[in-house]
Scaffold this active site. Structure first.
Site, short mmCIF file in Angstrom:
data_model
loop_
_atom_site.label_atom_id
_atom_site.label_comp_id
_atom_site.label_asym_id
_atom_site.label_seq_id
_atom_site.Cartn_x
_atom_site.Cartn_y
_atom_site.Cartn_z
N THR A 153 0.90 -1.15 0.00
CA THR A 153 0.00 0.00 0.00
C THR A 153 0.93 1.19 0.00
OG1 THR A 153 -1.53 -1.19 1.41
CG2 THR A 153 -1.72 1.20 1.42
N ARG A 181 -13.36 -7.48 -1.48
CA ARG A 181 -12.56 -7.53 -0.25
C ARG A 181 -11.98 -6.14 0.09
NH1 ARG A 181 -7.06 -6.22 0.85
NH2 ARG A 181 -6.48 -7.24 2.77
N GLY A 183 -9.35 -4.12 2.89
CA GLY A 183 -8.34 -4.27 3.94
C GLY A 183 -8.35 -3.09 4.90
N ASP A 184 -7.18 -2.79 5.45
CA ASP A 184 -7.05 -1.74 6.46
C ASP A 184 -7.03 -0.33 5.88
OD1 ASP A 184 -4.50 -2.68 5.31
OD2 ASP A 184 -3.68 -0.99 6.45
N GLY A 205 0.71 -3.30 4.56
CA GLY A 205 0.93 -4.68 4.96
C GLY A 205 -0.34 -5.49 4.85
N HIS A 206 -0.41 -6.56 5.59
CA HIS A 206 -1.57 -7.46 5.54
C HIS A 206 -2.77 -6.81 6.22
CE1 HIS A 206 1.63 -10.67 4.96
NE2 HIS A 206 0.81 -10.84 3.93
N GLY A 207 -3.75 -6.44 5.39
CA GLY A 207 -4.84 -5.60 5.86
C GLY A 207 -5.71 -6.21 6.94
N1 GLY Z 1 -2.83 -3.09 3.24
C1 GLY Z 1 -3.59 -3.18 2.09
C2 GLY Z 1 -4.60 -4.23 2.10
O1 GLY Z 1 -4.48 -5.19 2.85
O2 GLY Z 1 -5.56 -4.13 1.36
#
Ligand code: GLY
Length: 287
Positions: A153, A181, A183-184, A205-207
């Protein structure tokens, strides 16, 4: 008050040969934001200007260059927050716009803080945002690059000369993600936050894991006591509780800059008033 600005190109692994493109991208983004702040412009304008530059470069997973969903569509998320008013604008799973961050910016003046999907696109069209077809957004990334692509991101955080803080994020989400979907990145307190007198933060990172940890909120709570660098570092390290990788950038109310990541790379550029040239790094070890 001295202004300050930090931008990032995503918590990820930078493939061999892509180092220069990442450096060039964050360098161009910081220059766009610097020009705004150095001429007396606002933190919110600086964040939007910087993120637009990152969205335009295919090397980053945001705007042009976004990773496709499971059915090959481009769905993007972006947000911007004004620390002076706590105004938030965010778009989720939006299709067909060139610069999601500018659509998020257009929402700042509205009652709604988040718009998703077709409604977000209709809002963008009504407001005269720049529209882009799927084929313009989906760039010539090779199959290998797509297979390796993962959770990056882009983001920017700024403090202007008037003491106003702002933060912005933009992403194409996860490669091959489910249609719809989210994310964050568009969710305040998860992927970003900004509040005058406290600080501002943007994450990558992992949302899902970032949202579960409410990572931006966690960093904001720690910033006044620990400063931005320690607040970001201690918070991203706590991701081990839920798994996943993350990187974050932050500025506190005094203009101190901090950044940290638990991903292999995290391209970052930072500058503050009085500095001739920005600092640019591809990972913390280079600092
Ligand atoms: N950090 C971006 C996402 O997980 O969508």
């Amino acid at each position: 008050m001295s202004w300050a600005l930090i931008v990032h190109g995503g918590a990820k692994e930078i493939a061999p040969g892509e180092e220069d493109a990442n450096r060039e991208g964050v360098s161009a983004a910081i220059e766009a934001g610097r020009a705004v702040l150095a001429s007396g412009g606002s933190a919110i304008d600086a964040c939007e200007a910087a993120v637009r530059v990152l969205e335009a470069r295919p090397v980053f997973n945001a705007g042009r260059g976004s990773d496709p969903t499971e059915i090959g569509e481009i769905e993007m998320c972006s947000a911007i927050m004004d620390g002076a008013t706590l105004a938030v604008g965010g778009v989720m799973a939006i299709q067909g716009v060139c610069h999601p961050v500018s659509v998020a910016r257009m929402l700042l003046g509205e009652q709604e803080i988040l718009l998703a999907g077709e409604g977000a696109r209709r809002f963008a069209q009504e407001k005269g945002a720049e529209l882009c077809g799927r084929d313009e957004l989906l760039t010539e990334k090779t199959e290998k690059q797509l297979a390796e692509a993962d959770h990056d991101t882009v983001g920017a955080v700024a403090l202007d000369a008037a003491g106003n803080l702002a933060a912005a994020t933009s992403t194409g989400g996860l490669n091959g993600q489910k249609q719809g979907r989210i994310g964050d990145s568009p969710m305040p307190g998860c992927g970003y936050y900004a509040e005058n007198g406290a600080g501002a933060v943007a994450l990558s990172g992992h949302g899902e894991e970032i949202a579960r940890m409410m990572l931006a909120g966690r960093i904001m709570h720690r910033m006044s006591e620990h400063g931005p660098e320690r607040a970001v570092l201690s918070s991203v390290r706590e991701m081990v509780r839920v798994g996943g990788e993350a990187g974050g950038i932050a500025i506190d109310a005094a203009g101190r800059i901090g950044w940290a990541h638990i991903s292999p790379h995290f391209a970052v550029a930072a500058i503050r008033e009085g500095q001739d040239k920005p600092d640019i790094w591809l990972k913390k070890d280079e600092q």
